[in-house]
Motif scaffolding. Structure first.
Motif, PDB file in Angstrom:
ATOM      1  N   GLY B  36       0.556  -0.875   0.132  1.00  0.00           N
ATOM      2  CA  GLY B  36      -0.004  -0.392  -0.024  1.00  0.00           C
ATOM      3  C   GLY B  36       0.880   1.156  -0.156  1.00  0.00           C
ATOM      4  O   GLY B  36       1.940   1.718   0.715  1.00  0.00           O
ATOM      5  N   LEU B  37       0.902   2.335  -0.942  1.00  0.00           N
ATOM      6  CA  LEU B  37       1.230   3.478  -0.988  1.00  0.00           C
ATOM      7  C   LEU B  37       0.589   4.435  -0.341  1.00  0.00           C
ATOM      8  O   LEU B  37      -0.841   4.865  -1.126  1.00  0.00           O
ATOM      9  CB  LEU B  37       2.296   3.796  -2.405  1.00  0.00           C
ATOM     10  N   LEU B  38       0.900   5.245   0.236  1.00  0.00           N
ATOM     11  CA  LEU B  38      -0.024   5.912   0.661  1.00  0.00           C
ATOM     12  C   LEU B  38       0.973   7.367   0.673  1.00  0.00           C
ATOM     13  O   LEU B  38       2.203   7.644   1.140  1.00  0.00           O
ATOM     14  CB  LEU B  38      -0.338   6.024   2.571  1.00  0.00           C
ATOM     15  N   GLY B  39       0.462   8.182   1.454  1.00  0.00           N
ATOM     16  CA  GLY B  39       0.314   9.716   0.729  1.00  0.00           C
ATOM     17  C   GLY B  39      -0.148  11.008   1.093  1.00  0.00           C
ATOM     18  O   GLY B  39      -0.930  10.942  -0.247  1.00  0.00           O
ATOM     19  N   ASN B  41      -1.899  14.258  -0.888  1.00  0.00           N
ATOM     20  CA  ASN B  41      -2.085  14.894  -2.403  1.00  0.00           C
ATOM     21  C   ASN B  41      -0.981  15.079  -2.999  1.00  0.00           C
ATOM     22  O   ASN B  41       0.121  15.814  -1.960  1.00  0.00           O
ATOM     23  CB  ASN B  41      -3.606  15.639  -2.598  1.00  0.00           C
ATOM     24  N   GLY B  42      -0.246  15.393  -4.548  1.00  0.00           N
ATOM     25  CA  GLY B  42       0.305  15.787  -4.582  1.00  0.00           C
ATOM     26  C   GLY B  42       2.122  15.600  -3.780  1.00  0.00           C
ATOM     27  O   GLY B  42       3.221  15.776  -4.085  1.00  0.00           O
ATOM     28  N   SER B  43       2.694  13.654  -3.456  1.00  0.00           N
ATOM     29  CA  SER B  43       3.398  13.208  -2.630  1.00  0.00           C
ATOM     30  C   SER B  43       3.964  12.912  -3.630  1.00  0.00           C
ATOM     31  O   SER B  43       4.877  12.317  -3.135  1.00  0.00           O
ATOM     32  CB  SER B  43       3.066  12.983  -1.161  1.00  0.00           C
ATOM     33  N   GLY B  44       3.370  11.977  -4.968  1.00  0.00           N
ATOM     34  CA  GLY B  44       4.410  11.613  -6.105  1.00  0.00           C
ATOM     35  C   GLY B  44       4.193  10.497  -5.852  1.00  0.00           C
ATOM     36  O   GLY B  44       4.310   9.683  -7.275  1.00  0.00           O
ATOM     37  N   LYS B  45       2.548  10.077  -6.343  1.00  0.00           N
ATOM     38  CA  LYS B  45       2.322   8.471  -5.814  1.00  0.00           C
ATOM     39  C   LYS B  45       1.766   8.429  -7.226  1.00  0.00           C
ATOM     40  O   LYS B  45       2.611   7.360  -8.023  1.00  0.00           O
ATOM     41  CB  LYS B  45       0.952   8.192  -5.046  1.00  0.00           C
ATOM     42  N   THR B  46       1.407   9.637  -7.802  1.00  0.00           N
ATOM     43  CA  THR B  46       1.146   8.479  -9.172  1.00  0.00           C
ATOM     44  C   THR B  46       1.864   9.305 -10.554  1.00  0.00           C
ATOM     45  O   THR B  46       2.241   8.567 -11.436  1.00  0.00           O
ATOM     46  CB  THR B  46       0.577  10.026  -9.345  1.00  0.00           C
ATOM     47  N   THR B  47       2.940   9.844 -10.106  1.00  0.00           N
ATOM     48  CA  THR B  47       4.206   9.838 -10.900  1.00  0.00           C
ATOM     49  C   THR B  47       5.323   9.175 -10.918  1.00  0.00           C
ATOM     50  O   THR B  47       5.429   8.612 -11.506  1.00  0.00           O
ATOM     51  CB  THR B  47       5.024  11.908 -10.175  1.00  0.00           C
ATOM     52  N   THR B  48       4.863   8.440  -9.498  1.00  0.00           N
ATOM     53  CA  THR B  48       5.906   6.654  -9.736  1.00  0.00           C
ATOM     54  C   THR B  48       5.171   6.283  -9.974  1.00  0.00           C
ATOM     55  O   THR B  48       5.962   5.439 -11.438  1.00  0.00           O
ATOM     56  CB  THR B  48       5.728   6.841  -8.204  1.00  0.00           C
ATOM     57  N   PHE B  49       3.945   5.965 -10.573  1.00  0.00           N
ATOM     58  CA  PHE B  49       2.609   4.502 -11.233  1.00  0.00           C
ATOM     59  C   PHE B  49       3.471   5.503 -13.058  1.00  0.00           C
ATOM     60  O   PHE B  49       3.991   3.862 -13.381  1.00  0.00           O
ATOM     61  CB  PHE B  49       1.492   5.389 -11.027  1.00  0.00           C
ATOM     62  N   ASN B 289       1.413  10.902  11.854  1.00  0.00           N
ATOM     63  CA  ASN B 289       3.016  11.313  12.994  1.00  0.00           C
ATOM     64  C   ASN B 289       3.972  11.607  11.559  1.00  0.00           C
ATOM     65  O   ASN B 289       5.020  12.152  11.714  1.00  0.00           O
ATOM     66  CB  ASN B 289       3.076  10.125  13.165  1.00  0.00           C
ATOM     67  N   ALA B 290       4.683  10.799  10.287  1.00  0.00           N
ATOM     68  CA  ALA B 290       4.776  10.439   9.170  1.00  0.00           C
ATOM     69  C   ALA B 290       4.669  12.090   8.462  1.00  0.00           C
ATOM     70  O   ALA B 290       5.638  12.575   8.436  1.00  0.00           O
ATOM     71  CB  ALA B 290       4.587   9.247   8.747  1.00  0.00           C
ATOM     72  N   VAL B 291       3.737  12.469   7.918  1.00  0.00           N
ATOM     73  CA  VAL B 291       3.940  13.278   7.040  1.00  0.00           C
ATOM     74  C   VAL B 291       2.910  14.705   8.243  1.00  0.00           C
ATOM     75  O   VAL B 291       3.382  15.879   7.357  1.00  0.00           O
ATOM     76  CB  VAL B 291       2.110  13.081   6.727  1.00  0.00           C
TER      77      VAL B 291
END
Lengths: 134, 302
Positions: B36-39, B41-49, B289-291
């Motif tokens: 699961g890839l979380l983040g 909006n605009g964190s780079g998920k779609t760009t990575t795909f 916590n992470a973001v």
């Protein structure tokens, strides 16, 4: 029959451990009898909506602990042999987990170890009166 | 497990002009697992795909699927459901299925029928006339009916109501039970918590969390102290290396603890709170916590 298991994904306790505990509990309480078949990994994963690898891991550990037998192509079954000895162990596991929760709760209430031991002793006296030996 | 990863993204960077969308991302996904890839909006998920699927070119780094760069033949075994519909709006669902039947060796017409019924779609309607959620369903039907070994799903539940979101989760679980590898992004942390073996969290194009769900949950605890009056000043709490973050709200103090939660609990007990409890984290806590707590969660979370 899969409905006898439930898991809480938001809990901090890993799902495979939750599942192992529930199977052991079901065996200890007799809800799952010797020789009874467990749901397939896929069926249980879908039923609980959790990762199949989590179910597979729980089954592997249960097999390793001697609670179930898995034969390829047939499925997983509660062990027939030594069900008394094995379920004795399962009973211990369930008891350990329930008592562990109680002690943890006592600790978070700010109870000192000595006081917790006292209260624990009181409860033991209450449920296992003196002279009554198992 | 095989030494070849189903998906291997190594040291991947993507720049658009001076903007770095993704920075040195390495993410390796084991065959048969669900990642699961979380983040935000605009964190780079779609760009990575997109770069993984060769729809955009990485600025640097390598992308491999089953040990080789993506080429046309890869798509026989890899299905991709993009975040935004890539369907032909003037064609019907039936047209799309026919296209799939001709294009993919492993296309399963029976499976496709089941899925069409499951999502209660009309075959004869032009895809452009469907709602966003229905278009997502069409993309999912196309992806799952070719029985791929690898599924890359970019927010596969977006636009779907809770019932169909659960259906999507079931499809993912079923595919994984059949041995498929799944990489999916989601804003639905609860979905990832249930289904994923492994979670990766991106923030501003950087991988900030990567691990199994169990190990992540095991790595941190919350120590919560409730006071009768206002939360007292606790010396050195914020600079304590064992503590990641401290939160105060009203009479409650919450410390997110990396190690020795019992020690922290004892320390807080010295300030005579009404109650001190050590609690487990759920994935949502880990994500926030992470973001960073200040980041507003995209709508539709949980």
């Amino acid at each position: 029959m899969a409905a006898i298991f439930t898991v809480d994904p938001r809990s901090g306790v890993p799902l495979y451990l939750q599942l192992i505990e529930q199977v052991k509990r079901a065996v200890a309480l007799g809800t799952l009898g010797p020789g009874e078949q467990l749901p397939t990994v896929k069926a249980l994963a879908l039923d609980l909506t959790i990762n199949p690898n989590t179910v597979a891991r729980a089954y592997r550990d249960l097999e390793h602990d001697g609670v179930i037998d898995t034969s390829p192509g047939r499925g997983s079954f509660v062990r027939l042999d030594g069900s008394v000895g094995k379920s004795r162990r399962a009973v211990d596991d369930v008891a350990r987990s329930v008592l562990g929760d109680a002690v943890r709760e006592a600790k978070t209430l700010g109870l000192a170890r000595e006081r917790a031991a006292e209260i624990f002793g009181e409860q033991l006296d209450r449920w296992f009166p003196a002279g009554e030996k198992e | 497990m095989s030494s070849t990863y189903a998906i291997a993204i190594r040291d991947f960077t993507k720049r658009y002009g001076s903007f770095e969308a993704v920075s040195s991302l390495t993410l390796e996904v084991e065959p048969g697992s669900i990642c699961g890839l979380l983040g935000p909006n605009g964190s780079g998920k779609t760009t990575t795909f997109k770069c993984l699927l060769n729809l955009a070119r990485p600025t640097s780094g390598t992308m491999q699927v089953e040990g080789a760069p993506v080429q046309p033949a890869t798509f026989e075994e890899l299905a991709y459901v993009p975040e935004r519909s890539a369907l032909y709006e003037w064609l019907t669902l039936a047209d799309h299925l026919e296209f799939n039947r001709r294009s993919y060796r492993k296309y399963d017409a029976k499976r496709a029928d089941e899925l069409v019924n499951l999502f209660r779609l009309e075959r004869k309607k032009k895809v452009g006339k469907l709602s966003k959620g229905q278009q997502t369903a069409v993309a999912l039907i196309l992806a799952f009916s070719i029985q791929p070994r690898i599924l890359v799903l970019d927010e596969p539940a977006s636009g779907l109501d809770p019932v169909f979101q659960r259906v999507v989760l079931d499809l993912i679980i079923e595919a994984a039970a059949g041995g498929a590898t799944i990489l999916f992004s989601s804003h639905q942390i609860g979905q990832v918590e249930r289904a994923a073996d492994r979670v990766a969290i991106l923030k501003n194009g950087r991988l900030i969390v990567d691990g199994t769900v169990d190990s992540l949950k095991g790595s941190e605890k919350v120590v919560e102290a409730i006071f009768d009056q206002a939360v007292p000043e606790v010396d050195g709490l914020t600079s304590d290396a064992r503590i990641r973050r401290v939160e105060r709200s009203g009479r409650i103090l919450r410390a997110y603890v990396k190690e020795d939660s019992d020690g922290i609990a004892r320390r807080l007990s010295e300030y005579s709170p009404k109650n001190v409890a050590v609690m487990d984290l759920n994935l949502e806590d880990i994500f926030i916590n992470a973001v960073g707590g200040e980041t507003a969660l995209p709508q539709g979370d949980r």
